[in-house]
Design an enzyme around this catalytic site. Structure first.
Site, PDB file in Angstrom:
ATOM      1  N   CYS A 159      16.967  49.503   3.785  1.00 62.31           N
ATOM      2  CA  CYS A 159      16.843  50.913   4.165  1.00 62.31           C
ATOM      3  C   CYS A 159      18.133  51.527   4.707  1.00 62.31           C
ATOM      4  O   CYS A 159      18.211  52.735   4.899  1.00 62.31           O
ATOM      5  CB  CYS A 159      15.751  51.076   5.218  1.00 62.31           C
ATOM      6  SG  CYS A 159      16.239  50.412   6.827  1.00 62.31           S
ATOM      7  N   CYS A 204      11.332  51.029   7.399  1.00 61.37           N
ATOM      8  CA  CYS A 204      12.051  50.240   6.397  1.00 61.37           C
ATOM      9  C   CYS A 204      11.048  49.765   5.344  1.00 61.37           C
ATOM     10  O   CYS A 204      10.036  49.172   5.683  1.00 61.37           O
ATOM     11  CB  CYS A 204      12.716  49.055   7.082  1.00 61.37           C
ATOM     12  SG  CYS A 204      13.448  47.909   5.932  1.00 61.37           S
ATOM     13  N   ASP A 216       1.455  10.183   3.897  1.00 59.17           N
ATOM     14  CA  ASP A 216       2.127  10.995   4.909  1.00 59.17           C
ATOM     15  C   ASP A 216       1.118  11.921   5.598  1.00 59.17           C
ATOM     16  O   ASP A 216       0.925  13.056   5.199  1.00 59.17           O
ATOM     17  CB  ASP A 216       3.233  11.817   4.236  1.00 59.17           C
ATOM     18  CG  ASP A 216       4.299  12.220   5.225  1.00 59.17           C
ATOM     19  OD1 ASP A 216       4.234  11.765   6.391  1.00 59.17           O
ATOM     20  OD2 ASP A 216       5.199  12.988   4.840  1.00 59.17           O
ATOM     21  N   GLU A 246       0.859  -1.196   0.000  1.00 61.49           N
ATOM     22  CA  GLU A 246       0.000   0.000   0.000  1.00 61.49           C
ATOM     23  C   GLU A 246       0.887   1.235   0.000  1.00 61.49           C
ATOM     24  O   GLU A 246       1.994   1.201   0.533  1.00 61.49           O
ATOM     25  CB  GLU A 246      -0.845   0.047   1.286  1.00 61.49           C
ATOM     26  CG  GLU A 246      -1.836  -1.084   1.394  1.00 61.49           C
ATOM     27  CD  GLU A 246      -2.399  -1.214   2.804  1.00 61.49           C
ATOM     28  OE1 GLU A 246      -2.252  -0.277   3.616  1.00 61.49           O
ATOM     29  OE2 GLU A 246      -2.983  -2.273   3.087  1.00 61.49           O
ATOM     30  N   LYS A 272       2.288   4.494   1.445  1.00 59.31           N
ATOM     31  CA  LYS A 272       2.358   5.009   2.818  1.00 59.31           C
ATOM     32  C   LYS A 272       2.023   6.496   2.761  1.00 59.31           C
ATOM     33  O   LYS A 272       2.815   7.313   2.322  1.00 59.31           O
ATOM     34  CB  LYS A 272       3.747   4.787   3.406  1.00 59.31           C
ATOM     35  CG  LYS A 272       3.828   5.132   4.876  1.00 59.31           C
ATOM     36  CD  LYS A 272       5.152   4.645   5.459  1.00 59.31           C
ATOM     37  CE  LYS A 272       5.233   4.903   6.941  1.00 59.31           C
ATOM     38  NZ  LYS A 272       5.128   6.301   7.321  1.00 59.31           N
ATOM     39  N   CYS A 325      16.367  44.470  11.631  1.00 56.88           N
ATOM     40  CA  CYS A 325      16.388  45.871  11.234  1.00 56.88           C
ATOM     41  C   CYS A 325      15.472  46.632  12.192  1.00 56.88           C
ATOM     42  O   CYS A 325      14.313  46.287  12.341  1.00 56.88           O
ATOM     43  CB  CYS A 325      15.891  46.007   9.799  1.00 56.88           C
ATOM     44  SG  CYS A 325      15.576  47.730   9.376  1.00 56.88           S
ATOM     45  N   LYS A 331      10.886   3.031   3.070  1.00 57.82           N
ATOM     46  CA  LYS A 331      10.911   4.493   2.926  1.00 57.82           C
ATOM     47  C   LYS A 331      11.657   4.870   1.653  1.00 57.82           C
ATOM     48  O   LYS A 331      12.764   4.378   1.419  1.00 57.82           O
ATOM     49  CB  LYS A 331      11.613   5.144   4.140  1.00 57.82           C
ATOM     50  CG  LYS A 331      10.888   4.920   5.452  1.00 57.82           C
ATOM     51  CD  LYS A 331       9.575   5.671   5.501  1.00 57.82           C
ATOM     52  CE  LYS A 331       9.580   6.915   6.263  1.00 57.82           C
ATOM     53  NZ  LYS A 331       9.697   7.187   7.548  1.00 57.82           N
ATOM     54  N   CYS A 340      21.033  47.417   7.003  1.00 54.86           N
ATOM     55  CA  CYS A 340      19.871  46.808   6.349  1.00 54.86           C
ATOM     56  C   CYS A 340      19.943  47.014   4.834  1.00 54.86           C
ATOM     57  O   CYS A 340      20.075  48.150   4.372  1.00 54.86           O
ATOM     58  CB  CYS A 340      18.587  47.412   6.902  1.00 54.86           C
ATOM     59  SG  CYS A 340      17.127  46.829   6.022  1.00 54.86           S
ATOM     60  N   TYR A 391      -7.095   1.718   6.090  1.00 55.23           N
ATOM     61  CA  TYR A 391      -6.325   0.520   5.748  1.00 55.23           C
ATOM     62  C   TYR A 391      -6.460  -0.608   6.762  1.00 55.23           C
ATOM     63  O   TYR A 391      -5.672  -1.542   6.751  1.00 55.23           O
ATOM     64  CB  TYR A 391      -4.850   0.879   5.545  1.00 55.23           C
ATOM     65  CG  TYR A 391      -4.263   1.795   6.607  1.00 55.23           C
ATOM     66  CD1 TYR A 391      -4.080   1.360   7.907  1.00 55.23           C
ATOM     67  CD2 TYR A 391      -3.878   3.097   6.282  1.00 55.23           C
ATOM     68  CE1 TYR A 391      -3.536   2.202   8.864  1.00 55.23           C
ATOM     69  CE2 TYR A 391      -3.339   3.943   7.236  1.00 55.23           C
ATOM     70  CZ  TYR A 391      -3.170   3.490   8.532  1.00 55.23           C
ATOM     71  OH  TYR A 391      -2.634   4.315   9.476  1.00 55.23           O
TER      72      TYR A 391
HETATM   73  S1  IVH Z   1      -0.444   0.240   8.764  1.00 54.16           S
HETATM   74  C1  IVH Z   1       0.011  -1.919  12.651  1.00 54.16           C
HETATM   75  N1  IVH Z   1      -0.765   1.328   6.378  1.00 54.16           N
HETATM   76  O1  IVH Z   1       2.550   5.125   8.867  1.00 54.16           O
HETATM   77  C2  IVH Z   1      -0.017  -1.256  11.328  1.00 54.16           C
HETATM   78  N2  IVH Z   1       0.156   2.667   8.103  1.00 54.16           N
HETATM   79  O2  IVH Z   1       5.149   4.722  10.188  1.00 54.16           O
HETATM   80  C3  IVH Z   1      -0.013   0.176  11.461  1.00 54.16           C
HETATM   81  N3  IVH Z   1       0.644   4.968   7.449  1.00 54.16           N
HETATM   82  O3  IVH Z   1       1.372   4.955  12.176  1.00 54.16           O
HETATM   83  C4  IVH Z   1      -0.058   1.012  10.300  1.00 54.16           C
HETATM   84  N4  IVH Z   1      -0.065   4.797   5.379  1.00 54.16           N
HETATM   85  O4  IVH Z   1       0.188   6.546  10.508  1.00 54.16           O
HETATM   86  C5  IVH Z   1      -0.341   1.505   7.654  1.00 54.16           C
HETATM   87  N5  IVH Z   1      -1.154   2.174   4.258  1.00 54.16           N
HETATM   88  C6  IVH Z   1      -0.724   2.360   5.515  1.00 54.16           C
HETATM   89  C7  IVH Z   1      -0.220   3.599   5.958  1.00 54.16           C
HETATM   90  C8  IVH Z   1       0.218   3.698   7.271  1.00 54.16           C
HETATM   91  C9  IVH Z   1       0.460   5.601   6.298  1.00 54.16           C
HETATM   92  C10 IVH Z   1       1.235   5.579   8.662  1.00 54.16           C
HETATM   93  C11 IVH Z   1       0.494   5.294   9.944  1.00 54.16           C
HETATM   94  C12 IVH Z   1       1.508   4.612  10.831  1.00 54.16           C
HETATM   95  C13 IVH Z   1       2.789   5.099  10.257  1.00 54.16           C
HETATM   96  C14 IVH Z   1       3.946   4.176  10.616  1.00 54.16           C
END
Ligand code: IVH
Length: 668
Positions: free
Chosen positions: A410, A430, A120, A116, A118, A425, A313, A407, A225
């Protein structure tokens, strides 16, 4: 058209269903079938019927998404099942290691994984009971989080009801799209407020707001998720659980994939590393999960993360470039920031040609020189940051950066307050600071000159009719009348406002000058202590710090301000224009509230809670957080809490804001 009660009830049910369907189409599937206008019409009709028949309002009604009133704070609640985090992998090798461990610990030679994106953002748990969304809780420390139900209800991709009567817990990631994030920052910029560094911070900051109306406006979204029903997963595989979530009406990210083995997982990661740039939300990696729930259970978890999942990551988007020059910029508040001018480079989908270097110390610490080759990353996908110098590429021609003494805008001599890293400043006029200074000077709490809005000030600056704040009092009405969006009447009004402001109380002028660290409250202290602007101008640091509430930093800032030749000139111009420089005697005898005890509940218009407290204390009174028989006054503002009820039951004197202002001598 008048409906019978029964008919109204039916109509309400029908409307709710219809609206729910369209919310799903629009916010979850991104495929609306009616126009916004038609949608609003349905919602308005439902609101209208519900206002006539409030007994038919249910908590899952689409009208109940946005609470009427801000909440007082967040309650901390325990997670029934802890919300774990994920272990990270930074290379494909680590993914192979993970796969090997999974196989070893389960004794199985071929393992399927779901991958999946991830997202942010921030993770959240949603609890449904009897089909109704009953709670939204932030992750917090994993064991306890904050109850943010009011805020999650405003997220339109979260259903308020589902067709499942069991206790259902759904987890997912709340986020802001890049577009919504940029809109929020544009608005903040206009208001002169600090910007959010990235969509994740903006989403987290939004979730912490107390006013659900503002939260709704910002447009949070979610991808879910995870699902527990009565504390366990409903299906045998994670992939089926995701499909089930979708069938229940939740927004599940469409890019998840079932992989036969770790090689397919790695291909998925490779595929998405560049492709994520095309998405309208930030993705910082790929989450890899064992598909078989029984295997997940067999693998178990540590106290921090499950052993059946890992987050790959993406490598930070790092590029090399060269520093052509280091210049300094003057901010609205006078802060001087060194900025690296770069050989333009592409990073994370945009061209970067500048990066802030924050301050002088930072440049020394990283030993950054003009001409250096450096590494540049876009942290949090937004602000470009120099992470290090490539010293091997130095030729010897690099030059050290020297902070200018004056500055660049000015010419005033810069100063650095003791113990701080930032040069400033000190000149109110200014040009780089002027617009902000003027808007502050005319603002409601300062000189309160109505009609001097942003667009007029901008025109006056462009036409060079304002070169400092004092020029406001020398404006030529004939010239103003000719400006855009101005006419005879509005010019007359404006001139009258300007004229009237000359008689303002002294504190308004002191506050309006925009002396750093001198807010409205400090300005009042200074006015009542020194009685005239002239005595304040002559005062030294020691004498200032003798006043109880004035610390070293504030004192220094005041002294520096009145030392600056340019400021003295402006003050002289203000004096010649006839502004009031004196404090009238009647105000703020500082023992007015001697020994009186106050309790505040609800919001005041004029002061924040802490300002009101300071005022009461400066007049000899005390402020307590709870009502008792000893309380002399309970001051009730907008949306009062339980203290109001308590005061009534104890028979304590209750006053409103107006009466409070009278007590402290600000209203007659
Ligand atoms: S699963 C026990 N799935 O990433 C499983 N987390 O670094 C827990 N996150 O705390 C999380 N997308 O806030 C899962 N598709 C995804 C995610 C996801 C973002 C975040 C989540 C988690 C953090 C961990």
């Amino acid at each position: 058209m008048s409906l019978s009660r029964e008919e109204a009830k039916e109509k309400i049910e029908k409307l709710k269903k219809e609206i729910r369907f369209h919310e799903y189409k629009y916010y979850v599937e991104n495929a609306p079938v009616i126009s916004d206008f038609e949608f609003d019409k349905l919602l308005k009709e439902l609101e209208r019927l519900e206002s006539i028949y409030p007994e038919f309002i249910t908590p899952d009604s689409p009208t109940q998404r946005i609470g009427e009133q801000p909440i007082e704070g967040f309650e901390s609640v325990e997670h029934k099942n802890p919300m774990l985090s994920l272990q990270n992998a930074y290379s494909f090798e680590e993914l192979f290691d993970f796969d090997a461990k999974v196989k070893k610990n389960t004794g199985i030679s071929s393992v399927e994984y779901v991958t999946e994106l991830k997202i942010d953002g921030l993770s959240i748990a949603l609890i449904y009971e009897n089909g109704i969304l009953s709670r939204g809780i932030t992750r917090g420390d994993g064991k306890r989080g904050d109850d943010v139900t009011h805020n999650v209800k405003t997220i339109r991709s979260i259903p308020l009801r589902i067709d499942d009567m069991r206790r259902v817990e759904v987890r997912g990631e709340v986020f802001l799209s890049k577009e919504a994030f940029e809109k929020i920052n544009r608005e903040k910029e206009l208001k002169g407020e600090p910007l959010f560094a990235n969509p994740r911070n903006a989403a987290a900051g939004t979730m912490r707001l107390l006013d659900p109306k503002e939260v709704a406006r910002r447009g949070l979204d979610i991808f879910v998720y995870y699902i527990f029903i009565n504390d366990t997963e409903p299906f045998d595989t994670h992939y089926e659980n995701l499909k089930f979530l979708k069938a229940l009406g939740f927004k599940v990210n469409p890019n998840s994939r079932l992989n036969k083995n770790i090689n397919e997982v790695i291909n998925f990661c490779k595929e998405w590393e560049p492709k994520r740039e095309e998405l309208d939300y930030d993705v910082d990696g790929i989450v890899v999960k064992v598909n078989d729930i029984n295997l997940q259970k067999k693998l178990g978890a540590t106290s921090k993360f499950p052993k059946w999942a890992i987050a790959y990551k993406f490598p930070p988007k790092q590029v090399r470039t060269r520093i052509k020059d280091i210049i300094v910029q003057v901010g609205r508040t006078g802060a001087i920031t060194p900025v690296a001018v770069l050989e333009p480079v592409e990073v994370a989908g945009s061209t970067v040609s500048r990066a802030t270097l924050h301050n002088e110390d930072e440049i020394r610490r990283k030993d950054i020189r003009i001409g250096d080759w450096v590494w540049l990353v876009k942290s949090g996908d937004v602000i470009p940051k120099i992470t290090g110098v490539i010293k091997e590429r130095r030729t010897g021609d690099e030059k050290e950066f020297k902070m200018p003494e004056y500055c660049p805008s000015c010419g005033a001599k810069l100063y650095k307050p003791e113990g701080e890293a930032i040069w400033r400043c000190p000149n109110v006029s200014c040009p780089a600071k002027l617009k902000g200074s003027i808007l502050h000077f005319v603002s409601r709490d300062a000189m309160n000159i109505e009609g001097m809005g942003e667009s007029l000030v901008q025109q006056l600056l462009d036409k060079k009719m304002l070169k400092d704040i004092a020029d406001i009092y020398y404006l030529d009405p004939e010239k103003i009348e000719k400006l855009e969006r101005m006419g005879k009447k509005s010019t007359e009004n404006l001139m009258r406002e300007i004229e009237n402001s000359k008689k303002n109380e002294l504190y308004r002028l002191i506050y309006g000058l925009g002396i750093r660290l001198v807010g409205e409250y400090t300005a009042k202290l200074l006015a009542s202590h020194f009685k005239s602007l002239d005595s304040l101008m002559k005062v030294g640091k020691e004498e200032l710090t003798e006043i109880n509430e004035i610390g070293d930093k504030v004192a220094e800032s005041i002294v520096v301000f009145f030392k600056e030749e340019r400021n003295l000139k402006v003050i002289d111009k203000l004096r010649k224009a006839g502004l009031n420089f004196y404090q009238e005697e009647v105000q703020t005898s500082s023992d007015k509230l001697q020994n009186l005890q106050f309790v505040f509940t609800g919001e005041l218009n004029k002061y924040s809670r802490s300002e009101a407290k300071k005022i009461v204390e400066s007049m000899g009174g005390r402020v307590s957080s709870s009502v008792s028989k000893k309380t002399d006054y309970v001051v009730v503002g907008k949306n009062p809490g339980s203290k109001f009820e308590k005061a009534k039951s104890l028979g304590v004197k209750i006053i409103d804001e107006k009466e409070f202002l009278k007590l402290i001598g600000e209203e007659k």
